[in-house]
Scaffold this active site. Structure first.
Site, short mmCIF file in Angstrom:
data_model
loop_
_atom_site.label_atom_id
_atom_site.label_comp_id
_atom_site.label_asym_id
_atom_site.label_seq_id
_atom_site.Cartn_x
_atom_site.Cartn_y
_atom_site.Cartn_z
N CYS A 53 -20.87 25.04 61.99
CA CYS A 53 -20.99 23.58 61.92
C CYS A 53 -19.72 22.84 62.30
O CYS A 53 -19.71 21.61 62.37
CB CYS A 53 -21.39 23.15 60.52
SG CYS A 53 -20.03 23.29 59.34
N HIS A 72 -9.33 21.79 30.52
CA HIS A 72 -8.79 22.57 29.41
C HIS A 72 -9.08 21.91 28.07
O HIS A 72 -9.14 20.69 27.96
CB HIS A 72 -7.26 22.68 29.52
CG HIS A 72 -6.78 23.44 30.73
ND1 HIS A 72 -6.96 24.79 30.87
CD2 HIS A 72 -6.10 23.04 31.82
CE1 HIS A 72 -6.42 25.19 32.02
NE2 HIS A 72 -5.90 24.14 32.61
C1 FAD Z 1 -2.02 26.04 41.09
C2 FAD Z 1 -2.30 24.90 40.14
C3 FAD Z 1 -3.32 25.04 39.22
C4 FAD Z 1 -3.61 23.99 38.34
N1 FAD Z 1 -4.68 24.10 37.51
C5 FAD Z 1 -5.01 23.05 36.73
C6 FAD Z 1 -6.16 23.11 35.92
O1 FAD Z 1 -6.89 24.09 35.96
N2 FAD Z 1 -6.45 22.05 35.12
C7 FAD Z 1 -5.66 20.96 35.07
O2 FAD Z 1 -5.96 20.05 34.30
N3 FAD Z 1 -4.59 20.85 35.86
C8 FAD Z 1 -4.25 21.86 36.70
N4 FAD Z 1 -3.16 21.77 37.50
C9 FAD Z 1 -2.32 20.60 37.41
C10 FAD Z 1 -2.83 19.39 38.13
O3 FAD Z 1 -3.32 19.72 39.42
C11 FAD Z 1 -1.68 18.42 38.24
O4 FAD Z 1 -1.12 18.22 36.98
C12 FAD Z 1 -2.14 17.08 38.77
O5 FAD Z 1 -2.85 17.22 39.97
C13 FAD Z 1 -0.95 16.19 38.96
O6 FAD Z 1 -1.39 14.95 39.46
P1 FAD Z 1 -0.38 13.88 39.91
O7 FAD Z 1 -1.19 12.67 40.20
O8 FAD Z 1 0.72 13.79 38.94
O9 FAD Z 1 0.30 14.46 41.22
P2 FAD Z 1 -0.22 14.50 42.75
O10 FAD Z 1 -1.63 14.86 42.84
O11 FAD Z 1 0.75 15.34 43.48
O12 FAD Z 1 -0.07 13.00 43.17
C14 FAD Z 1 1.16 12.40 43.46
C15 FAD Z 1 0.95 11.51 44.64
O13 FAD Z 1 2.10 10.73 44.83
C16 FAD Z 1 2.28 10.52 46.18
N5 FAD Z 1 3.66 10.16 46.42
C17 FAD Z 1 4.75 10.93 46.20
N6 FAD Z 1 5.85 10.27 46.52
C18 FAD Z 1 5.48 9.04 46.93
C19 FAD Z 1 6.17 7.91 47.40
N7 FAD Z 1 7.50 7.90 47.48
N8 FAD Z 1 5.46 6.83 47.78
C20 FAD Z 1 4.11 6.83 47.69
N9 FAD Z 1 3.40 7.87 47.24
C21 FAD Z 1 4.10 8.97 46.87
C22 FAD Z 1 1.89 11.84 46.79
O14 FAD Z 1 1.53 11.69 48.16
C23 FAD Z 1 0.73 12.26 45.92
O15 FAD Z 1 -0.52 11.93 46.46
C24 FAD Z 1 -2.84 22.81 38.38
C25 FAD Z 1 -1.82 22.69 39.32
C26 FAD Z 1 -1.56 23.71 40.21
C27 FAD Z 1 -0.50 23.54 41.23
#
Ligand code: FAD
Ligand code: FAD
Lengths: 426, 480
Positions: B467, B75
């Site tokens: 595959c 974005h």
């Molecule tokens: C439908 C949808 C569309 C989106 N579209 C976009 C987009 O187009 N562009 C964009 O920039 N963003 C987009 N986003 C947002 C983006 O995907 C998220 O903001 C981002 O992936 C968040 O990353 P994160 O690392 O915070 O969370 P996550 O990827 O959820 O990572 C958190 C990690 O923490 C781990 N965890 C949790 N609790 C514990 C614990 N107690 N101990 C150890 N590990 C733990 C989990 O296993 C997980 O792997 C979208 C999201 C969604 C749902």
């Protein structure tokens, strides 16, 4: 990027029953350099992993089909096993002098009859006087069927299941549900049982049919739609809605989604070939000509899905048209009239009239229906002109071919509107 | 280079590449909880300093939570809330990630977005959005009329009245991005511990002792990047500041043969209910339709529903009618970490040597690198001595993008190694060489799904009909 450029007389894409039969026939007829390309490491196509019998010969031969279309309820009956059939088809093509190259994938087009390939030996660009597409068909997977729910492991199509069990000896689960009730679903049941998997039930969204042959030890749930898959890492169940509104969950760790075939039409589409809206394969006439001069198509790419010997027969039959092209006596592609069907009919093949009224193989068209039609009547018309009426003395059943006589072809106006096949009163 | 990636057994101590100010007793200087795109970006940023850093992740792979299931758009932040932290970090993140992607080979395509107005009311909203973009520091947007819109997107459904064009909105590979961050981090000395869920946290003057599913872990500073579980990790430290409400987004991926129907990211005009359903190309050459927006309370509800898919198809039919005739390749769902606040919940806790990185809702992929910088600054602010910054070792990721030469099209690669000319997954054109490389990579896959996110194997239209068994055999062989 360096590509080696070559020319051949005939290039056949796909070494399944259709492509191999075309290669054998053409090489034997002295068509020059006939080359068959196959992306798998081994040639033979789908029969490679169909361990049950029923290929070629015996009751599955080219003779007229009985009321129940394909032999009985499964493919089995007479003939040989799939792998043996595949080996024989490969041997016949090679013996006839076709150059068979496996592990080579056609990845796209560089001209109307020029393809690009990738293989371990590098990249090529091959131009042919005639190209025969024989790329087969696949079953629609869960996603394409829009089945909701979680995304656990344990979800198969028959093709993947057969390869897992018969080619790789993989563990596939302990309790399975088979979705579908066409012959291929019974092939899936056989494969599951061979792998020691308990088959919980076969389910189909079709209504219960009269005279349906029940198999011992295999519950068949009719009128049941799969509404969800459940389970986190591994499948835990299949959720069903019955026609009367009840919902059920069948506990299982494996589900096989069978049938619902779609032609492997990527190359055909990327080559700009007109597709038939019903079959989703290239639109073609009785001479296996597509909308692209010099590009022919055979086998399940045209009509997912028929039996292997039907595919092979088409492979042999295309040789006549290809030889005409090679010798410059090909009939020009005139504007063939599309043949279209109305629901509940699903498709007709061939689906274009030839410019000179050629008849399809055996003097008849193949059709499929989406619903069971007991003793249906068919009407063939062009605009408001009626061309033909025909009544079938037996039911038309989903998943099995039935036939329409082709004698009305010479009444088609080559400049008129598309020809329609309908089932009046349905 | 010693790389420490563990997947089982007791956790090793934190004796990494020697911290300058640590007690040297096996304590990590910083531990990041959660290896999503955000946590991995933070670990990577910290890897540029002489710190002993750990990245701990509950699942068996990086990027396995929300980060693997989004709409994959890089974005510009043109429509952010002006003045918000999210707005600033998205804007900065766009620049940082676009540049990083160009350096490392993460596929990005600058296809541009068109915010399409379907009625007069929506049309009337566009000038306001243009002005908002300007307030967000984005000046390349412009309004286009119905005719130009039709020329640019000939397959658009009937009735589109005009659009706001945002030329810098881009599509990016959501799988390669966290993988690149984590790979670079561990190559620079960060310890990655997979299958390691943090269950309890005890604090004292010197830092934190985490109790994890693989035993205790000592760390001086702690970063909570646990995505959907950030509130729970917060609570382990006694903070009750927000609750995560998962907001599900279901998506449909259409076949590659549909790619020609769509040239831009086609955004709806946003409403109070959220950003709405879009149609966008993917870097893999498919077309995405989605996402839905459903508030739930189950943080594991990543399934799809009949109603969700029905709604998407209805919306899609309006936007690009021809799309509905194309085959569907995949259906998936992701959960956004909503917190009831229209902004990120990033907070330092000075007395506690702790930073919460919560509420990274729908823009975290874009903002990841900027969040990482911001969080590193916060850590320094609460007393972490970062020391000098040094450059990280260069990194080149395998290309999964359709707009860049994939191995099956590279005569040079195949001449050196025929495995790159041996196709295994036909729908996605994945070669044996790529699958083999995935297993010998710094971060090898631990599941068939992990292999798919590294190579695309088995992710195509046939979903394994051709595959599946062969890919599984390679997976089982590759792991053995
Ligand atoms: C439908 C949808 C569309 C989106 N579209 C976009 C987009 O187009 N562009 C964009 O920039 N963003 C987009 N986003 C947002 C983006 O995907 C998220 O903001 C981002 O992936 C968040 O990353 P994160 O690392 O915070 O969370 P996550 O990827 O959820 O990572 C958190 C990690 O923490 C781990 N965890 C949790 N609790 C514990 C614990 N107690 N101990 C150890 N590990 C733990 C989990 O296993 C997980 O792997 C979208 C999201 C969604 C749902
Ligand atoms: C599960 C199952 C069970 C069946 N059981 C029976 C039975 O018992 N009896 C029976 O008669 N029939 C059976 N059939 C039907 C039978 O297998 C088919 O009719 C037959 O295989 C069709 O032959 P084909 O040559 O058209 O296609 P295929 O056999 O599918 O062969 C197509 C070939 O083309 C290759 N190819 C595709 N694209 C490319 C490309 N771009 N480059 C290079 N190569 C390419 C493929 O790898 C494949 O080898 C069964 C089918 C299935 C799926």
């Amino acid at each position: 990027m360096t590509r080696t450029a070559r020319r051949v007389d005939v290039l056949i894409v796909g070494a399944g029953p259709a492509g191999l039969a075309a290669g054998a026939e053409l090489a034997a007829a002295g068509a020059g350099h006939v080359e068959i390309l196959e992306r798998e490491a081994e040639a033979g196509g789908v029969p490679r992993h169909c361990l049950h019998g029923g290929f070629g010969g015996g009751r599955t031969g080219a003779g007229p089909q009985g009321p129940l279309g394909t032999p009985a309820r499964t493919y089995a009956r007479g003939g040989t096993s799939g792998p043996a059939y595949a080996r024989q088809s490969v041997a016949a093509a090679v013996r006839a002098g076709a150059a068979l190259r496996t592990g080579v994938t056609v990845t796209g087009w560089a001209g109307p009859r020029t393809v690009e390939t990738t293989g371990p030996a590098g990249l090529e660009r091959i131009t042919a006087t005639a190209v025969v597409l024989a790329t087969g068909a696949r079953e629609r997977p869960r996603s394409a069927r829009l089945i909701p729910g979680t995304r656990p492991a344990g979800v198969y199509t028959t093709g993947e299941l057969q390869q897992a069990v018969h080619l790789h000896g993989q563990w596939v689960g302990t309790r399975a549900v088979v979705v579908g009730d066409e012959p291929v679903a019974h092939a899936a049941v056989a494969t599951l049982r061979a792998a020691g998997v308990h088959v919980v039930a076969m389910v189909t969204d079709r209504p219960s049919a009269p005279l349906r042959v029940r198999r011992p030890g295999l519950p068949l749930l009719t009128g049941a739609t799969v509404t969800a898959l459940t389970g986190r890492t591994r499948l835990s169940g299949v959720e069903l809605r019955r026609d009367d509104g009840r919902t059920t969950i069948l506990r299982c760790d494996t589900v096989v989604l069978t049938g619902d075939f779609v032609p492997e039409h990527e190359l055909a589409r990327r080559g700009g070939l007109t597709l038939d809206p019903g079959t989703r394969g290239p639109a073609y006439d009785a001479a296996f000509r597509t909308s692209q001069p010099g590009v022919f198509a055979v086998g399940n790419l045209l009509h997912a899905v028929e039996r292997a010997d039907v595919a092979a027969r088409e492979g042999r039959a295309v040789a006549v048209s290809v030889l005409h092209r090679l010798s410059g006596t090909e009939l020009p592609t005139a504007p063939g009239r599309p043949l279209v069907v109305d629901a509940p009919l699903r498709w007709i093949a061939p689906n274009v009239t030839g410019p000179y009224g050629e008849r399809p193989a055996g003097g008849r068209f193949v059709l499929r229906t989406a619903r069971r039609l007991p003793r249906p009547r068919f009407l063939v018309s062009q605009g408001d002109r009626e061309l033909h009426r025909q009544r079938l003395l037996v039911p038309a059943v989903p998943g099995r071919p039935f036939h329409l006589a082709a004698e009305w072809l010479d009444r088609v106006d080559p400049h008129g509107p598309p020809v329609r096949i309908t089932v009046p009163g349905r | 280079m010693t790389v420490t990636v563990t997947t089982a057994g007791p956790l090793p101590t934190g004796d990494g590449p020697g911290s300058t100010d640590g007690p040297g007793d096996g304590t990590y200087d910083v531990t990041v909880v959660g290896a999503g795109v955000v946590g991995a970006a933070i670990a990577r940023e910290l890897a540029g300093h002489r710190l002993r850093t750990a990245l701990v992740e509950a699942s068996d792979d990086v990027g396995n939570g929300t980060s693997k299931a989004n709409t994959a758009i890089l974005h510009t932040g043109f429509d952010a809330v002006p003045g918000s932290l999210e707005g600033r970090l998205v804007r900065e993140g766009h620049e940082l990630l676009a540049a990083y992607a160009a350096r490392t080979g993460i596929p990005v395509e600058r296809v541009g977005a068109l915010l399409v107005a379907w009625d007069d009311e929506q049309l009337a909203t566009l000038p306001g959005l243009l002005a908002k973009a300007a307030r967000n520091g984005y000046h390349a947007a412009r309004l286009i009329g119905a005719q130009e819109l039709r020329e640019r997107e000939p397959h658009l459904g009937p009735g589109a009245l005009g659009a706001l064009e945002v030329p810098d909105e881009s599509i990016i590979c959501p799988w390669t991005t966290p993988l690149a961050f984590a790979t670079q981090a561990v190559r620079a000395g960060v310890h990655l511990h997979l299958n390691c869920r943090v269950r309890g946290i005890a604090g004292d003057a010197g830092g934190h002792t985490l109790s994890t599913s693989r035993g205790p872990l000592r760390t001086r500073y702690l970063v909570n990047a646990a995505g959907l579980y950030a509130d729970e990790v917060d609570r382990l430290l006694g903070h009750e500041e927000f609750t995560v409400t998962p907001r599900r987004g279901q998506l449909i991926v259409f076949d590659k043969l549909a790619r020609g129907l769509v040239d831009h990211i086609l955004l709806p005009v946003p409403t109070a209910a959220g950003k709405g359903v879009l149609v966008a190309p993917t870097v893999f050459g498919n077309v995405l339709l989605g996402p839905t927006s459903e508030d739930l309370d189950d943080r594991t509800a990543t399934g799809s529903t009949a109603e969700g898919l029905h709604l998407l198809r209805e919306k899609g039919r309006r936007i690009v009618p021809a799309l509905l005739d194309e085959e569907v390749t995949a259906v998936y769902a992701g959960l956004r970490a909503g917190t009831g606040q229209e902004d990120y919940r990033i907070r330092d806790h000075p007395g506690r040597r702790y930073v919460t990185v919560g509420g990274i809702r729908s823009t975290g992929l874009t903002a990841s690198m900027a969040i990482a910088r911001h969080v590193t600054g916060l850590l320094a602010g609460i007393g972490l001595d970062l020391g000098d910054r040094h450059d990280l070792p260069e990194l080149t990721m395998p290309n999964l993008g359709e707009a860049f030469p994939r191995p099956y099209l590279r005569a040079d690669l195949i001449a050196r190694d025929p495995a790159y000319g041996t196709l295994v997954c036909h729908c996605e054109h994945v070669t044996l060489g790529e699958i083999r490389d995935a297993f010998s990579a710094t971060l090898p896959p631990h599941s068939p799904d992990g292999l798919r996110r590294r190579t695309r194997a088995r992710g195509g239209r046939c979903q394994g009909f051709y595959c599946g068994a062969a890919v599984r055999a390679l997976f089982e062989g590759g792991r053995a």
